[in-house]
Design a protein around this motif. Structure first.
Motif, PDB file in Angstrom:
ATOM      1  N   ALA A  71      -4.138   5.939   0.698  1.00  0.00           N
ATOM      2  CA  ALA A  71      -2.834   5.284   0.831  1.00  0.00           C
ATOM      3  C   ALA A  71      -2.450   4.498  -0.421  1.00  0.00           C
ATOM      4  O   ALA A  71      -1.366   3.916  -0.467  1.00  0.00           O
ATOM      5  CB  ALA A  71      -2.843   4.352   2.041  1.00  0.00           C
ATOM      6  N   MET A  72      -3.304   4.466  -1.433  1.00  0.00           N
ATOM      7  CA  MET A  72      -2.973   3.737  -2.653  1.00  0.00           C
ATOM      8  C   MET A  72      -1.788   4.398  -3.355  1.00  0.00           C
ATOM      9  O   MET A  72      -1.687   5.616  -3.404  1.00  0.00           O
ATOM     10  CB  MET A  72      -4.172   3.697  -3.605  1.00  0.00           C
ATOM     11  CG  MET A  72      -5.273   2.763  -3.159  1.00  0.00           C
ATOM     12  SD  MET A  72      -6.336   2.247  -4.543  1.00  0.00           S
ATOM     13  CE  MET A  72      -6.800   3.800  -5.267  1.00  0.00           C
ATOM     14  N   GLN A  73      -0.929   3.569  -3.903  1.00  0.00           N
ATOM     15  CA  GLN A  73       0.248   4.056  -4.612  1.00  0.00           C
ATOM     16  C   GLN A  73       0.154   3.651  -6.071  1.00  0.00           C
ATOM     17  O   GLN A  73      -0.069   2.484  -6.391  1.00  0.00           O
ATOM     18  CB  GLN A  73       1.525   3.488  -3.994  1.00  0.00           C
ATOM     19  CG  GLN A  73       1.740   3.876  -2.542  1.00  0.00           C
ATOM     20  CD  GLN A  73       2.995   3.263  -1.955  1.00  0.00           C
ATOM     21  OE1 GLN A  73       3.636   2.427  -2.578  1.00  0.00           O
ATOM     22  NE2 GLN A  73       3.344   3.673  -0.751  1.00  0.00           N
ATOM     23  N   ARG A  74       0.325   4.637  -6.943  1.00  0.00           N
ATOM     24  CA  ARG A  74       0.269   4.340  -8.374  1.00  0.00           C
ATOM     25  C   ARG A  74       1.490   3.525  -8.773  1.00  0.00           C
ATOM     26  O   ARG A  74       2.627   3.931  -8.523  1.00  0.00           O
ATOM     27  CB  ARG A  74       0.209   5.636  -9.188  1.00  0.00           C
ATOM     28  CG  ARG A  74      -0.099   5.400 -10.678  1.00  0.00           C
ATOM     29  CD  ARG A  74      -0.028   6.713 -11.443  1.00  0.00           C
ATOM     30  NE  ARG A  74      -1.048   7.645 -11.038  1.00  0.00           N
ATOM     31  CZ  ARG A  74      -2.260   7.746 -11.607  1.00  0.00           C
ATOM     32  NH1 ARG A  74      -2.575   6.943 -12.602  1.00  0.00           N
ATOM     33  NH2 ARG A  74      -3.124   8.638 -11.168  1.00  0.00           N
ATOM     34  N   HIS A  75       1.255   2.376  -9.373  1.00  0.00           N
ATOM     35  CA  HIS A  75       2.362   1.526  -9.818  1.00  0.00           C
ATOM     36  C   HIS A  75       2.874   1.996 -11.176  1.00  0.00           C
ATOM     37  O   HIS A  75       4.053   2.266 -11.349  1.00  0.00           O
ATOM     38  CB  HIS A  75       1.903   0.065  -9.898  1.00  0.00           C
ATOM     39  CG  HIS A  75       2.894  -0.851 -10.538  1.00  0.00           C
ATOM     40  ND1 HIS A  75       4.008  -1.332  -9.881  1.00  0.00           N
ATOM     41  CD2 HIS A  75       2.948  -1.376 -11.791  1.00  0.00           C
ATOM     42  CE1 HIS A  75       4.693  -2.114 -10.699  1.00  0.00           C
ATOM     43  NE2 HIS A  75       4.076  -2.151 -11.863  1.00  0.00           N
ATOM     44  N   ALA A  76       1.976   2.089 -12.121  1.00  0.00           N
ATOM     45  CA  ALA A  76       2.316   2.574 -13.458  1.00  0.00           C
ATOM     46  C   ALA A  76       1.019   2.762 -14.226  1.00  0.00           C
ATOM     47  O   ALA A  76       0.191   1.844 -14.286  1.00  0.00           O
ATOM     48  CB  ALA A  76       3.238   1.598 -14.191  1.00  0.00           C
ATOM     49  N   GLY A  77       0.844   3.923 -14.792  1.00  0.00           N
ATOM     50  CA  GLY A  77      -0.332   4.159 -15.615  1.00  0.00           C
ATOM     51  C   GLY A  77      -1.637   4.038 -14.854  1.00  0.00           C
ATOM     52  O   GLY A  77      -2.000   4.903 -14.065  1.00  0.00           O
ATOM     53  N   THR A  78      -2.337   2.924 -15.064  1.00  0.00           N
ATOM     54  CA  THR A  78      -3.670   2.753 -14.473  1.00  0.00           C
ATOM     55  C   THR A  78      -3.685   1.752 -13.323  1.00  0.00           C
ATOM     56  O   THR A  78      -4.762   1.409 -12.822  1.00  0.00           O
ATOM     57  CB  THR A  78      -4.663   2.281 -15.550  1.00  0.00           C
ATOM     58  OG1 THR A  78      -4.197   1.051 -16.109  1.00  0.00           O
ATOM     59  CG2 THR A  78      -4.793   3.312 -16.658  1.00  0.00           C
ATOM     60  N   ALA A  79      -2.540   1.238 -12.899  1.00  0.00           N
ATOM     61  CA  ALA A  79      -2.478   0.236 -11.835  1.00  0.00           C
ATOM     62  C   ALA A  79      -2.042   0.868 -10.519  1.00  0.00           C
ATOM     63  O   ALA A  79      -1.178   1.743 -10.489  1.00  0.00           O
ATOM     64  CB  ALA A  79      -1.523  -0.896 -12.210  1.00  0.00           C
ATOM     65  N   PHE A  80      -2.647   0.399  -9.414  1.00  0.00           N
ATOM     66  CA  PHE A  80      -2.347   0.910  -8.085  1.00  0.00           C
ATOM     67  C   PHE A  80      -2.046  -0.236  -7.136  1.00  0.00           C
ATOM     68  O   PHE A  80      -2.534  -1.355  -7.308  1.00  0.00           O
ATOM     69  CB  PHE A  80      -3.539   1.707  -7.528  1.00  0.00           C
ATOM     70  CG  PHE A  80      -3.863   2.957  -8.293  1.00  0.00           C
ATOM     71  CD1 PHE A  80      -3.331   4.177  -7.910  1.00  0.00           C
ATOM     72  CD2 PHE A  80      -4.696   2.917  -9.395  1.00  0.00           C
ATOM     73  CE1 PHE A  80      -3.626   5.329  -8.601  1.00  0.00           C
ATOM     74  CE2 PHE A  80      -5.003   4.062 -10.099  1.00  0.00           C
ATOM     75  CZ  PHE A  80      -4.469   5.277  -9.701  1.00  0.00           C
ATOM     76  N   ARG A  81      -1.230   0.073  -6.119  1.00  0.00           N
ATOM     77  CA  ARG A  81      -0.971  -0.859  -5.032  1.00  0.00           C
ATOM     78  C   ARG A  81      -1.757  -0.414  -3.807  1.00  0.00           C
ATOM     79  O   ARG A  81      -1.838   0.762  -3.488  1.00  0.00           O
ATOM     80  CB  ARG A  81       0.518  -0.880  -4.674  1.00  0.00           C
ATOM     81  CG  ARG A  81       1.394  -1.718  -5.578  1.00  0.00           C
ATOM     82  CD  ARG A  81       1.214  -3.208  -5.367  1.00  0.00           C
ATOM     83  NE  ARG A  81       1.331  -3.565  -3.962  1.00  0.00           N
ATOM     84  CZ  ARG A  81       2.484  -3.800  -3.357  1.00  0.00           C
ATOM     85  NH1 ARG A  81       3.612  -3.709  -4.026  1.00  0.00           N
ATOM     86  NH2 ARG A  81       2.513  -4.138  -2.085  1.00  0.00           N
ATOM     87  N   ALA A  82      -2.347  -1.383  -3.107  1.00  0.00           N
ATOM     88  CA  ALA A  82      -3.048  -1.105  -1.855  1.00  0.00           C
ATOM     89  C   ALA A  82      -2.757  -2.254  -0.904  1.00  0.00           C
ATOM     90  O   ALA A  82      -2.914  -3.429  -1.263  1.00  0.00           O
ATOM     91  CB  ALA A  82      -4.554  -0.970  -2.086  1.00  0.00           C
ATOM     92  N   ASP A  83      -2.340  -1.926   0.308  1.00  0.00           N
ATOM     93  CA  ASP A  83      -1.961  -2.964   1.264  1.00  0.00           C
ATOM     94  C   ASP A  83      -3.169  -3.748   1.779  1.00  0.00           C
ATOM     95  O   ASP A  83      -3.084  -4.956   1.991  1.00  0.00           O
ATOM     96  CB  ASP A  83      -1.210  -2.334   2.442  1.00  0.00           C
ATOM     97  CG  ASP A  83       0.138  -1.768   2.032  1.00  0.00           C
ATOM     98  OD1 ASP A  83       0.718  -2.294   1.061  1.00  0.00           O
ATOM     99  OD2 ASP A  83       0.601  -0.804   2.666  1.00  0.00           O
ATOM    100  N   GLU A  84      -4.283  -3.072   1.977  1.00  0.00           N
ATOM    101  CA  GLU A  84      -5.471  -3.729   2.523  1.00  0.00           C
ATOM    102  C   GLU A  84      -6.685  -3.410   1.664  1.00  0.00           C
ATOM    103  O   GLU A  84      -6.969  -2.242   1.384  1.00  0.00           O
ATOM    104  CB  GLU A  84      -5.724  -3.278   3.967  1.00  0.00           C
ATOM    105  CG  GLU A  84      -4.620  -3.669   4.939  1.00  0.00           C
ATOM    106  CD  GLU A  84      -4.943  -3.223   6.361  1.00  0.00           C
ATOM    107  OE1 GLU A  84      -5.280  -2.033   6.547  1.00  0.00           O
ATOM    108  OE2 GLU A  84      -4.877  -4.063   7.270  1.00  0.00           O
ATOM    109  N   VAL A  85      -7.390  -4.465   1.262  1.00  0.00           N
ATOM    110  CA  VAL A  85      -8.595  -4.292   0.440  1.00  0.00           C
ATOM    111  C   VAL A  85      -9.713  -5.147   1.025  1.00  0.00           C
ATOM    112  O   VAL A  85      -9.483  -6.060   1.819  1.00  0.00           O
ATOM    113  CB  VAL A  85      -8.344  -4.694  -1.030  1.00  0.00           C
ATOM    114  CG1 VAL A  85      -7.269  -3.830  -1.649  1.00  0.00           C
ATOM    115  CG2 VAL A  85      -7.981  -6.172  -1.137  1.00  0.00           C
TER     116      VAL A  85
END
Length: 238
Positions: free
Chosen positions: A166-180
Protein backbone atom coordinates in the motif's frame (compact mmCIF):
# COMPACT_ATOMS: atom_id res chain seq x y z
CA UNK A 1 -12.87 -3.43 -37.13
CA UNK A 2 -13.46 -2.40 -33.52
CA UNK A 3 -13.09 -5.98 -32.33
CA UNK A 4 -9.45 -5.91 -33.39
CA UNK A 5 -8.41 -2.26 -33.36
CA UNK A 6 -9.72 -1.13 -29.95
CA UNK A 7 -8.11 -3.93 -27.88
CA UNK A 8 -4.87 -3.37 -29.76
CA UNK A 9 -5.02 0.36 -29.03
CA UNK A 10 -5.44 -0.42 -25.32
CA UNK A 11 -2.47 -2.75 -25.45
CA UNK A 12 -0.34 -0.17 -27.28
CA UNK A 13 -1.17 2.46 -24.66
CA UNK A 14 -0.14 0.05 -21.91
CA UNK A 15 3.13 -0.74 -23.67
CA UNK A 16 3.91 2.97 -23.91
CA UNK A 17 3.34 3.35 -20.16
CA UNK A 18 5.58 0.36 -19.52
CA UNK A 19 8.29 1.91 -21.68
CA UNK A 20 8.08 5.09 -19.57
CA UNK A 21 8.45 3.05 -16.37
CA UNK A 22 11.50 1.24 -17.79
CA UNK A 23 13.04 4.55 -18.85
CA UNK A 24 12.52 5.92 -15.34
CA UNK A 25 14.22 2.85 -13.85
CA UNK A 26 17.22 3.20 -16.15
CA UNK A 27 17.48 6.92 -15.40
CA UNK A 28 17.66 6.10 -11.66
CA UNK A 29 20.08 3.18 -11.92
CA UNK A 30 22.66 5.23 -9.99
CA UNK A 31 20.24 6.94 -7.57
CA UNK A 32 20.98 6.06 -3.94
CA UNK A 33 18.23 3.94 -2.37
CA UNK A 34 16.02 3.95 -5.46
CA UNK A 35 13.43 1.18 -5.79
CA UNK A 36 12.69 -0.09 -9.30
CA UNK A 37 9.11 -0.24 -10.55
CA UNK A 38 7.21 -2.55 -12.85
CA UNK A 39 3.87 -2.21 -14.59
CA UNK A 40 0.98 -4.57 -13.86
CA UNK A 41 -1.24 -5.56 -16.78
CA UNK A 42 -4.81 -6.65 -16.07
CA UNK A 43 -7.68 -7.86 -18.25
CA UNK A 44 -10.87 -5.87 -18.68
CA UNK A 45 -13.70 -7.70 -20.42
CA UNK A 46 -16.52 -5.78 -22.10
CA UNK A 47 -19.75 -7.65 -22.75
CA UNK A 48 -21.01 -7.15 -26.29
CA UNK A 49 -24.64 -6.72 -27.32
CA UNK A 50 -26.75 -9.72 -28.24
CA UNK A 51 -24.91 -12.89 -29.11
CA UNK A 52 -21.68 -11.17 -30.16
CA UNK A 53 -18.57 -12.37 -28.34
CA UNK A 54 -17.22 -10.25 -25.49
CA UNK A 55 -14.13 -8.11 -26.04
CA UNK A 56 -11.05 -8.39 -23.84
CA UNK A 57 -9.00 -5.24 -23.22
CA UNK A 58 -5.58 -4.96 -21.57
CA UNK A 59 -5.21 -2.34 -18.84
CA UNK A 60 -1.83 -1.30 -17.47
CA UNK A 61 -2.68 1.17 -14.73
CA UNK A 62 -1.09 -0.60 -11.75
CA UNK A 63 2.52 -0.22 -10.67
CA UNK A 64 4.51 -2.64 -8.56
CA UNK A 65 7.57 -1.56 -6.62
CA UNK A 66 10.46 -3.98 -6.21
CA UNK A 67 11.71 -3.92 -2.65
CA UNK A 68 14.84 -6.06 -2.99
CA UNK A 69 17.85 -4.56 -1.24
CA UNK A 70 20.44 -2.82 -3.37
CA UNK A 71 24.18 -3.25 -3.00
CA UNK A 72 25.83 -1.60 0.03
CA UNK A 73 28.70 0.70 -0.85
CA UNK A 74 31.23 2.09 1.64
CA UNK A 75 31.66 5.88 1.48
CA UNK A 76 33.14 6.86 4.84
CA UNK A 77 30.76 9.82 5.14
CA UNK A 78 29.75 10.71 8.71
CA UNK A 79 26.06 10.98 7.90
CA UNK A 80 25.96 8.42 5.11
CA UNK A 81 23.73 5.67 6.47
CA UNK A 82 22.56 2.36 5.04
CA UNK A 83 20.10 -0.17 6.44
CA UNK A 84 21.12 -3.79 6.17
CA UNK A 85 17.96 -5.88 6.05
CA UNK A 86 14.41 -4.62 6.51
CA UNK A 87 13.30 -1.14 7.46
CA UNK A 88 13.21 2.45 6.26
CA UNK A 89 14.46 5.78 7.54
CA UNK A 90 11.81 8.38 8.29
CA UNK A 91 12.13 11.89 6.90
CA UNK A 92 9.81 14.86 7.30
CA UNK A 93 8.43 16.24 4.03
CA UNK A 94 6.04 19.13 4.52
CA UNK A 95 5.18 18.01 8.06
CA UNK A 96 4.35 14.45 6.98
CA UNK A 97 6.65 11.47 7.74
CA UNK A 98 7.88 9.66 4.64
CA UNK A 99 9.91 6.48 4.27
CA UNK A 100 13.18 6.17 2.38
CA UNK A 101 16.17 3.89 1.96
CA UNK A 102 18.29 6.74 0.61
CA UNK A 103 20.62 7.47 3.52
CA UNK A 104 22.78 10.24 2.05
CA UNK A 105 22.20 12.69 4.91
CA UNK A 106 24.18 15.77 5.85
CA UNK A 107 24.46 18.27 8.69
CA UNK A 108 22.20 21.29 8.20
CA UNK A 109 23.21 24.88 8.96
CA UNK A 110 21.53 24.78 12.38
CA UNK A 111 22.66 21.29 13.40
CA UNK A 112 19.78 19.31 11.94
CA UNK A 113 20.50 16.07 10.09
CA UNK A 114 18.71 16.26 6.77
CA UNK A 115 18.57 15.15 3.15
CA UNK A 116 20.14 17.15 0.34
CA UNK A 117 16.67 18.63 -0.27
CA UNK A 118 16.46 19.83 3.35
CA UNK A 119 14.05 17.18 4.70
CA UNK A 120 14.87 16.40 8.37
CA UNK A 121 15.81 12.88 9.47
CA UNK A 122 13.51 11.71 12.28
CA UNK A 123 14.31 9.78 15.43
CA UNK A 124 12.37 6.78 16.79
CA UNK A 125 9.83 9.17 18.34
CA UNK A 126 9.23 11.04 15.09
CA UNK A 127 11.17 14.19 16.06
CA UNK A 128 13.95 15.79 13.96
CA UNK A 129 17.50 14.78 14.90
CA UNK A 130 19.94 17.54 15.83
CA UNK A 131 23.69 17.47 16.37
CA UNK A 132 25.31 20.42 18.23
CA UNK A 133 27.28 22.62 15.84
CA UNK A 134 31.03 22.16 16.16
CA UNK A 135 30.79 18.51 17.23
CA UNK A 136 33.94 16.74 16.08
CA UNK A 137 33.12 13.11 16.73
CA UNK A 138 29.75 11.73 15.61
CA UNK A 139 29.09 8.00 15.85
CA UNK A 140 25.98 6.06 14.88
CA UNK A 141 25.73 2.57 16.31
CA UNK A 142 24.14 -0.35 14.40
CA UNK A 143 20.98 0.03 16.50
CA UNK A 144 20.69 3.68 15.40
CA UNK A 145 21.98 5.36 18.57
CA UNK A 146 23.63 8.64 17.59
CA UNK A 147 26.39 9.90 19.87
CA UNK A 148 28.30 13.18 19.70
CA UNK A 149 31.67 13.40 21.48
CA UNK A 150 30.72 10.27 23.41
CA UNK A 151 27.32 11.52 24.56
CA UNK A 152 24.15 9.79 23.26
CA UNK A 153 21.81 12.31 21.64
CA UNK A 154 19.12 10.39 19.79
CA UNK A 155 18.28 7.14 18.10
CA UNK A 156 17.63 7.07 14.37
CA UNK A 157 14.16 5.73 13.71
CA UNK A 158 13.89 2.63 11.52
CA UNK A 159 10.37 1.51 10.68
CA UNK A 160 8.60 -0.83 8.33
CA UNK A 161 5.12 -0.41 6.80
CA UNK A 162 2.39 -2.76 7.96
CA UNK A 163 1.32 -3.17 4.34
CA UNK A 164 4.27 -2.70 1.95
CA UNK A 165 1.98 -3.07 -1.05
CA UNK A 166 0.00 0.00 0.00
CA UNK A 167 3.02 2.33 0.02
CA UNK A 168 2.76 5.22 -2.41
CA UNK A 169 5.80 6.72 -4.05
CA UNK A 170 5.95 10.42 -3.24
CA UNK A 171 8.89 11.38 -5.43
CA UNK A 172 12.07 9.59 -6.34
CA UNK A 173 13.14 7.61 -3.28
CA UNK A 174 10.45 8.73 -0.78
CA UNK A 175 7.27 6.78 0.01
CA UNK A 176 4.09 7.41 1.97
CA UNK A 177 2.70 4.73 4.29
CA UNK A 178 -0.35 5.18 6.48
CA UNK A 179 0.67 2.66 9.14
CA UNK A 180 4.20 1.76 10.21
CA UNK A 181 5.83 -0.10 13.06
CA UNK A 182 9.38 0.09 14.44
CA UNK A 183 11.90 -2.54 13.43
CA UNK A 184 12.87 -4.43 16.59
CA UNK A 185 16.52 -5.04 15.75
CA UNK A 186 17.62 -2.68 12.98
CA UNK A 187 21.11 -2.78 11.56
CA UNK A 188 22.40 0.61 10.44
CA UNK A 189 25.80 0.99 8.81
CA UNK A 190 27.51 4.36 9.20
CA UNK A 191 29.70 5.48 6.34
CA UNK A 192 27.82 3.44 3.74
CA UNK A 193 25.01 3.91 1.24
CA UNK A 194 22.58 1.54 -0.42
CA UNK A 195 22.69 1.65 -4.19
CA UNK A 196 19.67 1.50 -6.46
CA UNK A 197 18.20 -1.98 -6.89
CA UNK A 198 17.72 -1.39 -10.63
CA UNK A 199 19.41 -4.02 -12.82
CA UNK A 200 20.33 -2.05 -15.99
CA UNK A 201 20.89 -5.19 -18.08
CA UNK A 202 17.46 -6.56 -17.14
CA UNK A 203 15.81 -3.21 -17.83
CA UNK A 204 17.40 -2.91 -21.27
CA UNK A 205 16.26 -6.46 -22.09
CA UNK A 206 12.73 -5.49 -21.01
CA UNK A 207 12.91 -2.35 -23.14
CA UNK A 208 13.79 -4.39 -26.23
CA UNK A 209 10.93 -6.84 -25.54
CA UNK A 210 8.42 -4.01 -25.07
CA UNK A 211 9.65 -2.28 -28.23
CA UNK A 212 9.21 -5.49 -30.23
CA UNK A 213 5.72 -6.03 -28.82
CA UNK A 214 4.77 -2.44 -29.67
CA UNK A 215 6.02 -2.78 -33.24
CA UNK A 216 4.08 -6.02 -33.63
CA UNK A 217 0.88 -4.30 -32.48
CA UNK A 218 1.55 -1.36 -34.78
CA UNK A 219 2.03 -3.73 -37.70
CA UNK A 220 -1.32 -5.36 -36.97
CA UNK A 221 -3.07 -1.97 -36.88
CA UNK A 222 -1.45 -0.95 -40.18
CA UNK A 223 -2.61 -4.15 -41.86
CA UNK A 224 -6.11 -3.75 -40.43
CA UNK A 225 -6.23 -0.19 -41.73
CA UNK A 226 -5.19 -1.33 -45.21
CA UNK A 227 -7.83 -4.08 -45.13
CA UNK A 228 -10.58 -1.61 -44.27
CA UNK A 229 -9.39 0.80 -46.96
CA UNK A 230 -9.52 -2.01 -49.54
CA UNK A 231 -13.01 -2.97 -48.37
CA UNK A 232 -14.24 0.63 -48.71
CA UNK A 233 -12.79 0.95 -52.20
CA UNK A 234 -14.48 -2.31 -53.22
CA UNK A 235 -17.81 -1.10 -51.87
CA UNK A 236 -17.47 2.13 -53.85
CA UNK A 237 -17.13 0.10 -57.05
CA UNK A 238 -20.35 -1.84 -56.49
Amino acid sequence: MADGIYPTLGRQAGLLREMNVIAQNIANANTTGYRAEGLVFSEFVVRADGTAPSISFAHANGRQTRFAQGALETTGGTFDLAIEGEGYFQIDIGGVPHLTRAGAFLAGPEGGVQTAEGHPLLDEGGAPIFVPPGTANVRIAPDGTLSADGQPLARVGVVTPLDPGAMQRHAGTAFRADEVEPVESPRILQGALEASNVDPVLEIARMVAVQNAYEMGQGFMDREHERMQSLLRLMDQL
